[in-house]
Design a protein around this motif. Structure first.
Motif, PDB file in Angstrom:
ATOM      1  N   GLN A 482      64.979 152.391 -10.055  1.00 28.22           N
ATOM      2  CA  GLN A 482      66.028 152.142 -10.384  1.00 28.22           C
ATOM      3  C   GLN A 482      66.690 151.196  -9.502  1.00 28.22           C
ATOM      4  O   GLN A 482      66.740 151.579  -8.524  1.00 28.22           O
ATOM      5  CB  GLN A 482      67.812 153.374 -10.310  1.00 28.22           C
ATOM      6  CG  GLN A 482      68.884 152.773 -10.269  1.00 28.22           C
ATOM      7  CD  GLN A 482      69.845 153.644 -10.159  1.00 28.22           C
ATOM      8  OE1 GLN A 482      69.772 154.365 -10.232  1.00 28.22           O
ATOM      9  NE2 GLN A 482      71.187 153.204 -10.106  1.00 28.22           N
ATOM     10  N   ARG A 483      66.860 149.692  -9.659  1.00 30.29           N
ATOM     11  CA  ARG A 483      66.557 148.560  -8.136  1.00 30.29           C
ATOM     12  C   ARG A 483      67.939 148.950  -6.995  1.00 30.29           C
ATOM     13  O   ARG A 483      67.333 148.785  -6.015  1.00 30.29           O
ATOM     14  CB  ARG A 483      66.917 147.353  -9.023  1.00 30.29           C
ATOM     15  CG  ARG A 483      66.375 146.430  -8.255  1.00 30.29           C
ATOM     16  CD  ARG A 483      66.625 144.691  -8.420  1.00 30.29           C
ATOM     17  NE  ARG A 483      68.689 144.468  -8.834  1.00 30.29           N
ATOM     18  CZ  ARG A 483      69.756 144.239  -8.877  1.00 30.29           C
ATOM     19  NH1 ARG A 483      68.727 143.995  -7.536  1.00 30.29           N
ATOM     20  NH2 ARG A 483      70.408 144.205  -9.466  1.00 30.29           N
ATOM     21  N   ASP A 484      69.110 149.537  -8.042  1.00 35.52           N
ATOM     22  CA  ASP A 484      70.325 148.977  -6.721  1.00 35.52           C
ATOM     23  C   ASP A 484      70.031 151.168  -6.590  1.00 35.52           C
ATOM     24  O   ASP A 484      71.887 151.382  -6.599  1.00 35.52           O
ATOM     25  CB  ASP A 484      71.610 148.867  -6.703  1.00 35.52           C
ATOM     26  CG  ASP A 484      71.793 148.940  -8.417  1.00 35.52           C
ATOM     27  OD1 ASP A 484      71.163 149.223  -8.834  1.00 35.52           O
ATOM     28  OD2 ASP A 484      73.031 148.398  -9.146  1.00 35.52           O
ATOM     29  N   ALA A 485      69.689 151.706  -6.619  1.00 40.99           N
ATOM     30  CA  ALA A 485      70.077 152.897  -6.436  1.00 40.99           C
ATOM     31  C   ALA A 485      70.978 153.743  -5.285  1.00 40.99           C
ATOM     32  O   ALA A 485      71.759 154.243  -5.452  1.00 40.99           O
ATOM     33  CB  ALA A 485      69.025 154.373  -6.508  1.00 40.99           C
ATOM     34  N   VAL A 486      70.956 153.027  -4.407  1.00 39.70           N
ATOM     35  CA  VAL A 486      71.777 153.151  -3.362  1.00 39.70           C
ATOM     36  C   VAL A 486      71.442 151.343  -2.636  1.00 39.70           C
ATOM     37  O   VAL A 486      71.357 151.044  -2.765  1.00 39.70           O
ATOM     38  CB  VAL A 486      70.784 154.032  -1.741  1.00 39.70           C
ATOM     39  CG1 VAL A 486      71.820 153.745  -0.586  1.00 39.70           C
ATOM     40  CG2 VAL A 486      70.138 154.996  -2.232  1.00 39.70           C
ATOM     41  N   THR A 487      73.474 151.427  -2.529  1.00 36.31           N
ATOM     42  CA  THR A 487      73.809 149.624  -1.346  1.00 36.31           C
ATOM     43  C   THR A 487      74.481 149.800  -0.923  1.00 36.31           C
ATOM     44  O   THR A 487      75.873 150.239  -0.922  1.00 36.31           O
ATOM     45  CB  THR A 487      74.922 149.200  -3.336  1.00 36.31           C
ATOM     46  OG1 THR A 487      73.877 148.796  -4.486  1.00 36.31           O
ATOM     47  CG2 THR A 487      75.474 148.010  -2.351  1.00 36.31           C
TER      48      THR A 487
END
Length: 659
Positions: A482-487
Motif C-alpha cells: 500500500q503506497r499510502d498506508a500512512v499519510t
C-alpha cells in the motif's frame, strides 16, 4: 473526513461553488450529478491531482457525517484542524468558529457558494449552532487561511461551504429518509426524493429535530435551577435543474430553515428567554460553454434572515426584552474560466475572471426602551476578480489571484494571493507555500447602529485587514503493497490582522484601533494499517495575541487534539469513536464567573476539557441501516465558554434508508 487541497485560481462564485460541490474528478457543472473521487478536485473545472494544488481544505463528506453521527454543523466542525468551535450549551445554542486564531466574524460561510452570514448580526459573524445537517447536505468544505482574493469580505480566517446533494443522473426517482429518537425526548426525522427525467432533474428534502434539551448552566453555579433549553428546528430544500445539452444548464435552489428554542443568561437560568430564527435562501444559476475551453456562468441569489429574542419579566429578571433583527443580502455574479493550451515546459494553464455585485440591508431594534439599539441601513459593493494557474516542468504548480472590491461607503480594497506546490515523487512528498491578504468590511451595525444618548456607529470605519502565509509538507509512507498506508502532514502559519474594530475610550462609538498577531501549526496523520481500520489524528497549536498588549485572545484554545477512527470489525458494521481534547483558553474580564455567579474583573483561563463520542452503524441491507449515536459518553461538564457547559451524556437510536 478527508483532507483535500483547493486551487486558489477558482474565483467566481457561480463557477467555483458547484465545482467544489461535485468534488474530485467529476464532470463539469453542466451535469446534474457527480460522483466523488478520492485523489483530485475540480476547483478549476479540470480534474487536478491532489498533489498539485496549494491551500488546505478539510472535506467532511456524507459518509463521514453518517458514520460519526453528526446532526448539526457545529458537531461536524469540532474535529477540523486549525478550527476551534465554541458552543454555549447543547443543540441550538449559539456557537462560534475561530479559524486559525482569527475572530469568529472572520469565518465566511457559504451555502452552495452563496454567502449566508447574517447581515443583521452586529459583527457579521455566523451562528454555527443553528444549522442542522439534513439528508440534503452532501458535504462540508472548510478552507483555512486568508481567502478574500477568492470570496471577498469576511474570509480572513477561512471559508466554510455547505454543499447540498444533487439528483442521481440514472434514476427517475430515488427516495431517502431517516428516523431517530433518544435522550431528552429527542426526535429526529427527515425524508426526500430526487431523480432525473430526460433533461430535467429535481431534489426535494425536509428535515426536523425537536428535543427537550439540556441545562447549559454549569452545575457548579450555586443558583442553577436545572432549567432545560428546548429546541425545535426544521429545514427544507428544493433544487430543480434543466440540462438541454452538454453545453448549457439552468438551475434553481431554494432553502428554508426555521428554529425555535430556549436560551440561558449567565450566571443563572432564565426560563422565559427564548428565540426564533428563520432563514430563506434562493438562487438561480445559468452556465454555458460557448467553446470547449471556455465556461461562463451567471448567478442571482438572495438570502433573508429574521431573528427574534424574547424575555418576559419574571422573578429572576423584571425587565422585558423583545429584540428584532432582519438582514437581507442580494448577490449577482458573472464568472468565467478559460483553459489555455500547453506550451513547452508549461501545461495545465487556466485563467479565471468575473464580476460580483452585492447589496446588504439591515433593520434592527433590540434592548430595553431605555437602552434601545437600532439599525436601519443598506450598502452595496462591486468586485472584479481574476486568477491564473500553471504547471512548470510537470513538477511545480504556481497560482496567483487578485480581487478588487469597491464599496459605496468604505472605498476600494484589493486583495491577492500567491501559492505553489513542489512535487518530490522520489520520496512521495509535496512541499507547499502560500501568501495572501484578506479583509473584513465593517458591518452595517458598526457603521450605522445607534443607542440614543449612549452610542453612535462610525460610518468612517475602514475594513479590518490581514496578511498571512503558510508553509507545509505532506508525504506518504508505504507499508507492504500500500503506497499510502500512512499519510503525514505538517503546516506552519502566521497571520497579522490590522485595523480591528473596537470601542473607543469613551465607549460611545467604534474605531479601527486594535491589532492581532497569530501563529501556529497543524499536524495531521491518517493511518490505514488494515482494510478494516482507518484512524485520523489532527493536532493544532495556536498562539493568538493582541499585538499591542501581548495578551492572549479570548476563546482560542492554545492546543486542540482530535482523534477519530472508522472500525469495520465485520461486513456491514462500522464503529466510529471520536475523542476531542481542548487545551486551556483565555476568557475576558467580566466574562468569567465564580461558582456564586460573581464576574471576575480580570481576564482568566478556561480549564482544559475532553469530549468522547461514539457512533455504531449496521448496514442491514443495501438500502436500510440501523445506527446508535452516543454523545459525551463520559458525561463531561466541560465549559468551552465560561458559564456554559456542554450537553451531558445522550444517546439516539434510529434507522436510515435509501430506495
Amino acid at each position: 473526513m478527508r483532507r483535500l487541497l483547493l486551487s486558489f485560481t477558482c474565483l467566481s462564485l457561480p463557477l467555483c461553488a458547484p465545482a467544489l460541490a461535485q468534488g474530485a474528478g467529476t464532470p463539469p457543472v453542466t451535469e446534474p450529478s457527480a460522483a466523488v473521487a478520492e485523489t483530485v478536485v475540480t476547483a478549476t473545472r479540470i480534474p487536478t491531482p491532489i498533489e498539485r494544488v496549494p491551500g488546505a481544505v478539510t472535506v467532511i463528506d456524507r459518509r463521514t457525517i453518517e458514520e460519526r453521527g453528526y446532526q448539526t454543523l457545529s458537531e461536524a466542525l469540532v474535529a477540523v484542524p486549525g478550527l476551534a468551535l465554541i458552543q454555549s450549551g447543547g443543540l441550538g445554542q449559539p456557537a462560534s468558529a475561530f479559524i486559525r486564531g482569527t475572530a469568529s466574524r472572520h469565518a465566511l460561510v457559504l451555502l452552495d457558494g452563496v454567502p449566508v452570514n447574517d447581515a443583521s448580526e452586529p459583527n457579521g459573524a455566523f451562528n454555527f449552532g443553528n444549522d442542522l445537517l439534513g439528508l440534503e447536505v452532501e458535504r462540508i468544505e472548510v478552507l483555512r487561511g486568508p481567502a478574500s482574493s477568492l470570496y471577498g469580505s469576511g474570509a480572513i480566517g477561512g471559508v466554510i461551504n455547505i454543499v447540498t446533494r444533487r439528483a442521481p443522473r440514472n434514476r427517475a426517482i430515488e427516495a431517502f429518509g431517516e428516523l431517530a429518537g433518544g435522550s431528552n425526548r429527542t426526535l429526529r426525522g427527515g425524508a426526500g426524493v430526487a431523480g432525473t427525467v430526460r433533461e430535467f432533474d429535481y431534489l426535494l428534502s425536509l428535515r426536523s429535530l425537536s428535543t427537550r434539551g439540556t441545562d447549559a448552566t454549569p452545575s457548579r453555579f450555586q443558583r442553577d435551577t436545572r432549567e432545560k433549553d428546548g429546541f425545535r428546528g426544521t429545514t427544507a430544500t428544493a433544487r430543480l435543474g434543466w440540462t438541454p445539452s452538454d453545453r448549457f444548464r439552468l438551475e434553481g435552489l431554494a432553502n428554508w430553515r426555521e428554529n425555535h428554542g430556549g436560551l440561558d443568561n449567565v450566571p443563572e437560568d432564565d426560563p422565559n428567554y427564548s428565540f426564533e430564527d428563520r432563514r430563506y435562501t434562493g438562487q438561480i444559476r445559468a452556465e454555458g460553454k460557448p467553446i470547449d475551453a471556455w465556461t461562463t456562468g451567471f448567478r442571482a441569489a438572495r438570502t433573508v434572515d429574521r431573528r427574534r429574542y424574547s424575555n418576559l419579566a419574571d422573578s429572576l429578571d423584571l425587565s422585558t426584552t423583545d429584540d428584532l433583527y432582519r438582514g437581507e443580502r442580494t448577490v449577482l455574479d458573472w464568472g468565467n474560466q478559460v483553459r489555455l493550451p500547453d506550451a513547452g515546459i508549461l501545461d495545465a494553464s487556466q485563467l479565471a475572471f468575473g464580476v460580483t455585485h452585492e447589496r446588504e440591508e439591515v433593520r434592527q431594534a433590540s434592548g430595553s426602551a431605555f437602552f434601545r439599539t437600532t439599525v436601519d441601513a443598506d450598502a452595496t459593493s462591486t468586485a472584479g476578480h481574476a486568477g491564473y494557474q500553471v504547471r512548470l516542468f510537470r513538477r511545480l504548480d504556481l497560482s496567483a489571484g487578485f480581487r478588487t472590491d469597491s464599496a459605496e461607503d468604505y472605498g476600494t480594497h484589493t486583495t491577492w494571493r500567491l501559492g505553489g506546490v513542489l512535487a518530490v515523487p522520489e520520496v512521495s512528498a509535496r512541499l507547499r507555500a502560500s501568501y495572501g491578504t484578506a479583509f473584513k468590511a465593517p458591518s452595517l451595525y458598526q457603521r450605522y447602529g445607534r443607542i440614543e444618548g449612549f452610542f453612535q456607529g462610525n460610518p468612517n470605519l475602514q475594513p479590518e485587514t490581514s496578511r498571512g502565509w503558510e508553509v507545509g509538507v505532506e508525504f506518504d509512507i508505504p507499508l507492504a503493497q500500500q503506497r499510502d498506508a500512512v499519510t503525514l502532514g505538517a503546516t506552519y502559519f502566521r497571520n497579522r490582522v490590522r485595523d480591528l474594530i473596537n470601542f473607543n475610550a469613551g465607549f460611545d462609538t467604534l474605531e479601527n484601533v486594535d491589532r492581532a498577531r497569530i501563529k501556529g501549526a497543524e499536524f495531521t496523520a491518517t493511518l490505514r494499517p488494515a482494510r478494516w481500520l482507518t484512524a485520523n489524528i489532527a493536532y493544532t497549536i495556536t498562539d493568538a495575541r493582541d499585538a499591542l498588549t501581548g495578551e492572549r485572545l479570548a476563546r482560542r484554545p492554545e492546543q486542540q487534539l482530535a482523534l477519530n477512527a472508522s472500525i469495520r470489525p465485520v461486513e456491514g458494521v462500522t464503529i466510529a469513536p471520536e475523542l476531542i481534547l481542548y487545551g486551556r483558553s483565555r476568557e475576558g474580564a467580566f466574562a468569567s464567573y465564580a461558582d456564586n455567579g460573581t464576574a471576575f474583573t480580570a481576564a482568566r483561563d478556561n480549564k482544559a476539557g475532553a469530549v468522547f463520542n461514539l457512533t455504531a452503524t449496521w448496514q442491514v441491507t443495501e438500502p436500510v441501516a440501523l445506527f446508535l449515536e452516543g454523545r459525551n459518553l463520559t458525561d463531561s461538564d466541560f465549559e468551552p465558554a465560561n458559564g456554559f457547559a456542554i450537553a451531558g451524556r445522550t444517546a439516539l437510536v434510529g434507522t436510515r434508508f435509501r430506495f
